[in-house]
Design an enzyme around this catalytic site. Sequence first.
Site, PDB file in Angstrom:
ATOM      1  CE1 TYR A   1      -3.202   2.902   0.516  1.00  0.00           C
ATOM      2  CE2 TYR A   1      -3.609   2.139   2.740  1.00  0.00           C
ATOM      3  CZ  TYR A   1      -3.877   3.006   1.706  1.00  0.00           C
ATOM      4  OH  TYR A   1      -4.840   3.980   1.880  1.00  0.00           O
TER       5      TYR A   1
ATOM      6  CE  LYS B   1      -5.988   2.166  -1.842  1.00  0.00           C
ATOM      7  NZ  LYS B   1      -6.446   2.796  -0.608  1.00  0.00           N
TER       8      LYS B   1
END
Lengths: 305, 305, 305, 305
Positions: D135, D163
């Site tokens: 992330y 992400k």
Amino acid sequence: MRQFTGVIPPVVTPRSADGSIDTHSLTRVTKHLLEGGVHGLFVLGSSAEVPYMTNDERELVVTTIAGVNAGQVPLIVGACEQTTNRVIEEGRKMVGLGADALVVTSPFYAIPNVQETDTHFRSIHAALDVPLFAYDVPVRTHFKLPLNLLIQLGRDQVIAGVKDSSGDDVSFRQLVLAARGIDNFSIFTGHEVVVDGALLGGADGVVPGLGNVDPAGYRRLFDAAADGDFVKAAAEQDRLADVFNIVYTPTPGRVSGGAAGLGAFKTALMLMGVIDTNIMSAPMLSLNDAETAAIRTILERNGLI
Amino acid sequence: MRQFTGVIPPVVTPRSADGSIDTHSLTRVTKHLLEGGVHGLFVLGSSAEVPYMTNDERELVVTTIAGVNAGQVPLIVGACEQTTNRVIEEGRKMVGLGADALVVTSPFYAIPNVQETDTHFRSIHAALDVPLFAYDVPVRTHFKLPLNLLIQLGRDQVIAGVKDSSGDDVSFRQLVLAARGIDNFSIFTGHEVVVDGALLGGADGVVPGLGNVDPAGYRRLFDAAADGDFVKAAAEQDRLADVFNIVYTPTPGRVSGGAAGLGAFKTALMLMGVIDTNIMSAPMLSLNDAETAAIRTILERNGLI
Amino acid sequence: MRQFTGVIPPVVTPRSADGSIDTHSLTRVTKHLLEGGVHGLFVLGSSAEVPYMTNDERELVVTTIAGVNAGQVPLIVGACEQTTNRVIEEGRKMVGLGADALVVTSPFYAIPNVQETDTHFRSIHAALDVPLFAYDVPVRTHFKLPLNLLIQLGRDQVIAGVKDSSGDDVSFRQLVLAARGIDNFSIFTGHEVVVDGALLGGADGVVPGLGNVDPAGYRRLFDAAADGDFVKAAAEQDRLADVFNIVYTPTPGRVSGGAAGLGAFKTALMLMGVIDTNIMSAPMLSLNDAETAAIRTILERNGLI
Amino acid sequence: MRQFTGVIPPVVTPRSADGSIDTHSLTRVTKHLLEGGVHGLFVLGSSAEVPYMTNDERELVVTTIAGVNAGQVPLIVGACEQTTNRVIEEGRKMVGLGADALVVTSPFYAIPNVQETDTHFRSIHAALDVPLFAYDVPVRTHFKLPLNLLIQLGRDQVIAGVKDSSGDDVSFRQLVLAARGIDNFSIFTGHEVVVDGALLGGADGVVPGLGNVDPAGYRRLFDAAADGDFVKAAAEQDRLADVFNIVYTPTPGRVSGGAAGLGAFKTALMLMGVIDTNIMSAPMLSLNDAETAAIRTILERNGLI
């Protein structure tokens, strides 16, 4: 022995109602500083609003201050340009106008690295036969001059000193310690409210914007420290730290960070009768009546008016 | 009179070769600090590598130090969690394990504003009946605790003090000045090499990571300042500033900024025989042989080994 | 209908071995761009190394490009100065030399706020009768031009467009959407590898530094998007994204971030025979043989040499 | 073929008037998302206010969503902890509660470098037998995951995807291009208003906070792009970009940056009747009546209520 020591305030730039440089007020503020016992004058610094001046205005300011000073104290002049060759052109002009030393930042608007910054200072030194101060002001240049670079430039006599406005007091102390072993390498702090500690640590002097307002106070602070009387120096510093509260009087957000501090210095000088207006360079806003009233209160409780 | 003053080092966390907490070494470093004359112990601080510890490890460290200390000096314990309710849970646990006070940052990983940060400290204070220190460490939280917020929280007795690792010496001086008029509001600097200046300006004490290595040196510095002998304090500080050069021995880029300083403290303690290894918490690298040799040189020239 | 659309590359500035502007190479690169089908030329942009040019050099570059262009496409010229009045002086000079529009950043080295930046653009617009592009380049100015400010300046016809090099693609999309309802307000992206997406979102054009190397490629990309064939546009973009890998060939840390990308463009043009050297403005380093070889490989696999 | 593609919204966390998790509302929002046609659910993301949840609350949220989902779509669960070993403990717990994959940031509050971050992801991968998403959210971690690191971790099958909430669209495009040659390495954008461009460039999917409000809209956008109809995708994106204006309704400065966007999503869901309140986790403020009214207007003009 060092060539540059003591209190060397950055002279503010008064403007008239029509926005032009007010040379009469500039003359008075220069005399006010000299009478306050300063050891030198820093001309065309950030506190002078130098990035906001046209080239003609820069010349007029240097010429005016040089005329008033008439060689009494050294004139350390900023050559505020984007990169190396532009600094050299600007610096050459300033030396021609009477600069005894130049103050130079790392390249800005540019995106330099350490190597380029090293080349930058060495090239300027090679081109201009004048003492050079490195001005460490990352809040403006967005590049912190590394400790090791400054020390090497000092050892190689490329720079004659550092004006530190980095806000990094740890690095500053290490710089002061390293400078002890280097001839003619003067370390100045630009932070008005920690001068006692800087001098206790061995700094050579201070370039205080607030010194425009109370040059004699900074001179007393410096003299007490030079005498080793740091309790007295701290008491003077505490008083000056209270005077420094003038920079916090503007309503947050109304004027920019740049305009708040400089506007406060000019407003205080106006209230003290030294300069005629507190008008700022475009596009900065000047302080308003409420802010001026708050500054008056602070000056009064500190006996400055 | 203030409840908390003096030298309160953040205790490092020794680890064994298998990566587990080395409680024997932790016991020895705690004794080393107490014998050095410290006024308190800061447990689970950044220098303890607290963000790298599991919950079980945090409990073990607090319990171990509390056992060695046995009430000799106050234990100020970090409750290092992301936001308000998590801090309250962590803080409650730490009080149960013997914390005399808690150290709390602004929310992190979160993106707070001033209002939320105010609520954060007030909610924690309301939930936990223990003195609270605000820990201003923007290099980790990426949020500078505003001067006005700290002063208001102090006046409202929400916080009992501030541990300042902000690197903003101007704000620190204003905070110290403002704190003079507030009961039981202690201001500590976390910066090892400017303690003389901080004490000259009126700070109540210091939380020096380097105090793990030389607690007696910081005690001498503090005592000299308390006696008003700032020239002596500065001399001690200069010596400690040289010891602090151990944090610059790691090859730039090899270990992280976080690991360089803490790794240097642990390596020095290993060389001094206080702890068994200089192993860092995962995923940090430990200092290598070359870096260890460089640290040995610095310790030797300062008489610490 | 909008006055400014399409592919408007920022023309690089070739230098000779002695460091002076190489007007012969500059003439060739200008012709190369015009033959590639560009819709305009951005003169004295960051990719031109404008902060590194003396005032005389800036004049020479504009004059040279204007002579080659001879009115074929619009010349959009950067007025790269620190603050309002300096920009006005510089901009007036550039209009005199043939600029059809000016590109202006927010104040730099200065520390502005939104209000001052608004005044800045309005004052420049009032002083100079020429279309004005706001250049949003926070990596250099350290100030992101706020979306709402740009939209208001567009609505008030103070600015004729925005050159966005902010890297904030969310804000860019909102700007493009807002611009739809405003006459003569053109939005250009400065990011070479996301042009397909920018045009899909409704951007008016692109100012690609990489367009120096492959102007025809960007023209094909733009034409495909104008035809609604975004799959074709994306394929062209993917190819150009591979060409863009030339900017990653310099050894990290050897040259500055500024010099890496611009040096790669100049090195590619040298390898393509368009310009004579890849020499950078002082104090930037030029790319070396190994970096040049890596760039050759990328150009060859993309059929550019 | 890739394991993870499509629309995977980060599920918001409804709270009751007393501040506790409102599992009834959480059940309804989960059903709302599944009925909207989402391809997966991102649980305990930033949009879930995960840093504000106690450990018990985190467990309750995962358990509740897992129960409603009952295996219909993959559950990708955030393990939001400060450093490696804490992430491993948290991740192991989440896998036990039903996570099909984990989302992990670089260390935070810590001050890591690239090497430590590499070790961080590899250690977590080695400890937990579950697909791992990196992330990239520098606005929270203050560390941009370098492109080369992500690609190498993908090639080594340490991570199953990224992400990206970095806001660096240039790096994102290069990542997508590099990912083409790697099996089971999915690239998701977290930016709600540039999804059409991201998919045009080859992204595998999107994790849109705004997808809580209009999951079907994001599904239509994704399907249009999958069909190669980018003009239709862009039209859907433009509509969603207008819906996204709900995040700009809070008065600047009243609520924090974190609370503004998440509060807007929750307020919209409340107005749509999906959840009962728009109450935020402490210490965040909830949106007020005026802000709620402004959101209602935006939802109405987009046909969402």
